[in-house]
Design a protein around this motif. Structure first.
Motif, mmCIF file in Angstrom:
data_model
loop_
_atom_site.group_PDB
_atom_site.id
_atom_site.type_symbol
_atom_site.label_atom_id
_atom_site.label_comp_id
_atom_site.label_asym_id
_atom_site.label_seq_id
_atom_site.Cartn_x
_atom_site.Cartn_y
_atom_site.Cartn_z
ATOM 1 N N CYS A 105 2.857 13.711 6.291
ATOM 2 C CA CYS A 105 2.324 15.063 6.475
ATOM 3 C C CYS A 105 2.621 15.575 7.883
ATOM 4 O O CYS A 105 2.284 14.897 8.870
ATOM 5 C CB CYS A 105 0.815 15.084 6.266
ATOM 6 S SG CYS A 105 0.253 14.578 4.635
ATOM 7 N N ASP A 106 3.240 16.757 7.963
ATOM 8 C CA ASP A 106 3.360 17.465 9.239
ATOM 9 C C ASP A 106 3.860 16.532 10.340
ATOM 10 O O ASP A 106 3.215 16.330 11.356
ATOM 11 C CB ASP A 106 2.016 18.090 9.609
ATOM 12 C CG ASP A 106 1.566 19.091 8.556
ATOM 13 O OD1 ASP A 106 1.777 20.289 8.757
ATOM 14 O OD2 ASP A 106 1.043 18.659 7.503
ATOM 15 N N THR A 107 5.031 15.970 10.092
ATOM 16 C CA THR A 107 5.589 14.968 10.988
ATOM 17 C C THR A 107 7.104 15.076 10.959
ATOM 18 O O THR A 107 7.678 15.939 10.295
ATOM 19 C CB THR A 107 5.098 13.562 10.591
ATOM 20 O OG1 THR A 107 5.472 12.624 11.602
ATOM 21 C CG2 THR A 107 5.650 13.124 9.248
ATOM 22 N N ALA A 108 7.767 14.186 11.690
ATOM 23 C CA ALA A 108 9.224 14.158 11.737
ATOM 24 C C ALA A 108 9.641 12.812 12.300
ATOM 25 O O ALA A 108 8.802 11.968 12.650
ATOM 26 C CB ALA A 108 9.770 15.308 12.592
ATOM 27 N N ALA A 109 10.952 12.590 12.381
ATOM 28 C CA ALA A 109 11.467 11.365 12.993
ATOM 29 C C ALA A 109 11.498 11.478 14.513
ATOM 30 O O ALA A 109 11.446 10.469 15.224
ATOM 31 C CB ALA A 109 12.864 11.063 12.454
ATOM 32 N N VAL A 110 11.590 12.696 15.020
ATOM 33 C CA VAL A 110 11.484 12.995 16.452
ATOM 34 C C VAL A 110 10.595 14.221 16.580
ATOM 35 O O VAL A 110 10.817 15.221 15.901
ATOM 36 C CB VAL A 110 12.864 13.294 17.083
ATOM 37 C CG1 VAL A 110 12.704 13.682 18.551
ATOM 38 C CG2 VAL A 110 13.804 12.100 16.930
ATOM 39 N N ILE A 111 9.586 14.139 17.435
ATOM 40 C CA ILE A 111 8.679 15.267 17.645
ATOM 41 C C ILE A 111 8.681 15.625 19.121
ATOM 42 O O ILE A 111 8.300 14.807 19.970
ATOM 43 C CB ILE A 111 7.252 14.944 17.176
ATOM 44 C CG1 ILE A 111 7.215 14.651 15.677
ATOM 45 C CG2 ILE A 111 6.306 16.098 17.511
ATOM 46 C CD1 ILE A 111 5.842 14.258 15.150
ATOM 47 N N GLY A 112 9.087 16.826 19.444
ATOM 48 C CA GLY A 112 9.058 17.287 20.822
ATOM 49 C C GLY A 112 10.147 16.664 21.675
ATOM 50 O O GLY A 112 10.977 15.876 21.207
ATOM 51 N N THR A 113 10.133 17.021 22.948
ATOM 52 C CA THR A 113 11.102 16.519 23.921
ATOM 53 C C THR A 113 10.383 15.719 24.999
ATOM 54 O O THR A 113 9.158 15.822 25.168
ATOM 55 C CB THR A 113 11.847 17.681 24.587
ATOM 56 O OG1 THR A 113 10.906 18.452 25.366
ATOM 57 C CG2 THR A 113 12.518 18.579 23.548
ATOM 58 N N ALA A 114 11.146 14.941 25.743
ATOM 59 C CA ALA A 114 10.552 14.192 26.844
ATOM 60 C C ALA A 114 9.904 15.129 27.857
ATOM 61 O O ALA A 114 8.826 14.836 28.399
ATOM 62 C CB ALA A 114 11.616 13.324 27.514
ATOM 63 N N ALA A 146 0.839 -1.196 0.000
ATOM 64 C CA ALA A 146 0.000 0.000 0.000
ATOM 65 C C ALA A 146 0.871 1.242 0.000
ATOM 66 O O ALA A 146 2.043 1.213 0.379
ATOM 67 C CB ALA A 146 -0.916 0.019 1.224
ATOM 68 N N VAL A 147 0.268 2.343 -0.428
ATOM 69 C CA VAL A 147 0.831 3.659 -0.184
ATOM 70 C C VAL A 147 0.296 4.106 1.168
ATOM 71 O O VAL A 147 -0.919 4.093 1.401
ATOM 72 C CB VAL A 147 0.437 4.669 -1.278
ATOM 73 C CG1 VAL A 147 0.947 6.069 -0.927
ATOM 74 C CG2 VAL A 147 0.970 4.225 -2.635
ATOM 75 N N LEU A 148 1.189 4.483 2.075
ATOM 76 C CA LEU A 148 0.798 4.920 3.412
ATOM 77 C C LEU A 148 0.797 6.436 3.465
ATOM 78 O O LEU A 148 1.772 7.081 3.049
ATOM 79 C CB LEU A 148 1.754 4.377 4.461
ATOM 80 C CG LEU A 148 1.976 2.867 4.504
ATOM 81 C CD1 LEU A 148 2.912 2.514 5.649
ATOM 82 C CD2 LEU A 148 0.655 2.114 4.647
ATOM 83 N N LEU A 149 -0.278 7.000 3.991
ATOM 84 C CA LEU A 149 -0.412 8.442 4.138
ATOM 85 C C LEU A 149 -0.701 8.742 5.598
ATOM 86 O O LEU A 149 -1.763 8.389 6.114
ATOM 87 C CB LEU A 149 -1.536 8.992 3.250
ATOM 88 C CG LEU A 149 -1.442 8.634 1.758
ATOM 89 C CD1 LEU A 149 -2.261 7.385 1.434
ATOM 90 C CD2 LEU A 149 -1.915 9.791 0.893
ATOM 91 N N GLY A 150 0.268 9.343 6.289
ATOM 92 C CA GLY A 150 0.117 9.597 7.711
ATOM 93 C C GLY A 150 0.378 11.033 8.064
ATOM 94 O O GLY A 150 1.291 11.664 7.517
ATOM 95 N N VAL A 151 -0.417 11.562 8.984
ATOM 96 C CA VAL A 151 -0.240 12.934 9.454
ATOM 97 C C VAL A 151 0.182 12.902 10.928
ATOM 98 O O VAL A 151 -0.375 12.146 11.725
ATOM 99 C CB VAL A 151 -1.517 13.777 9.245
ATOM 100 C CG1 VAL A 151 -2.704 13.198 9.981
ATOM 101 C CG2 VAL A 151 -1.281 15.226 9.667
ATOM 102 N N SER A 152 1.203 13.683 11.269
ATOM 103 C CA SER A 152 1.710 13.798 12.635
ATOM 104 C C SER A 152 2.176 12.441 13.149
ATOM 105 O O SER A 152 3.024 11.810 12.529
ATOM 106 C CB SER A 152 0.645 14.438 13.524
ATOM 107 O OG SER A 152 1.202 14.841 14.753
#
Length: 263
Positions: A118-127, A89-95
């Motif tokens: 979409c609107d995501t990253a490999a690391v989001i925010g801090t602990a 499949a093609v995966l489409l994910g936001v955040s």
């Protein structure tokens, strides 16, 4: 409404489009459910098999005890594809949906035809950021008062002003979701560092970000271009963290161009 048992989790799903066509699978963000893609999926109903689902702890799906991990979510997704008989499949994910898509693509590369992150990253925010949110909401719960700062990070200011009813509906969606599911997925984001795994992704990848996203701003989202070898980038004007809600036609157009390149 469709129900699928995957990885011992009962998932609420929406199945649309052409059952025999290539599959597009949509993954929602933290605090939302599959309805955030309502404005996008009709654009692809004639040519694709369309699968949306409420991830664990969200919408009408099961809400197991927290905390969760991104790998828990990725294994749920693998089980869902198995249950539906979808090999690729093609995966489409936001955040966080984009984080789940990255983890899945790294673990099961042969099952991913392409990625739209979409609107995501490999690391989001801090602990510290996530622990503060988890502690506050564990004490005070999800309601319109405690979630107001979260909503401010979801939408561009002009969207909130010009679409008050849509904003309110999504505020209701967030305030009414299971607290356990929200906190469990906060923990999953807190503990996720996908930088090494995302470097292994070989699938064609489109990275998208709302130009006015304050939760995962363009400068953060664009860091995926340094990790994923075959990634390109598009920005959605006058959109915040949820371009699938704020600018569904523009997002669908960008996705459509990417899909044409896969043919």
């Amino acid at each position: 409404m469709n129900t699928i048992i995957a990885n011992n989790i009962t998932l609420n799903c929406a199945l649309d489009g052409v059952a025999t066509a290539p599959a597009l699978l949509f993954i929602n963000s933290l605090g939302t459910d599959l309805r955030i893609w309502d404005g996008v999926v009709p654009h692809f109903a004639a040519d694709y098999r369309l699968v949306r689902y409420d991830k664990r702890g969200h919408g009408l799906s099961d809400c197991p005890p927290a905390p969760y991990t991104i790998d828990d979510h990725a294994h749920d997704l693998a089980g869902l594809l198995d249950a539906l008989g979808i090999e690729q499949a093609v995966l489409l994910g936001v955040s966080v949906g984009g984080m789940i898509a990255q983890a899945f693509a790294a673990a099961w590369p042969g099952r991913v035809r392409g990625l739209v992150l979409c609107d995501t990253a490999a690391v989001i925010g801090t602990a510290v950021f996530w622990n503060t949110r988890i502690t506050h909401l564990a004490q005070h719960g999800l309601n319109h008062d405690t979630t107001a700062p979260i909503l401010e990070r979801w939408f561009a200011p002009t969207f909130t002003q010009t679409n008050p009813a849509v904003h309110r509906i999504h505020a209701n969606m967030l305030a009414r979701m299971p607290l356990e599911g929200y906190l469990g997925t906060c923990a999953a984001i807190r503990d996720a560092d996908l930088r090494q795994r995302s470097r292994t992704i070989q699938a064609p990848t489109l990275v998208v970000c709302g130009a006015e996203d304050s939760a995962t701003p363009p400068e953060l989202t664009r860091t995926l271009l340094d990790l994923i070898p075959h990634a390109s980038y598009r920005e959605i004007p006058t959109a915040g963290h949820l371009p699938c809600v704020e600018q569904p036609e523009l997002l669908a157009g960008v996705i459509g161009e990417f899909l044409q390149g896969l043919e």
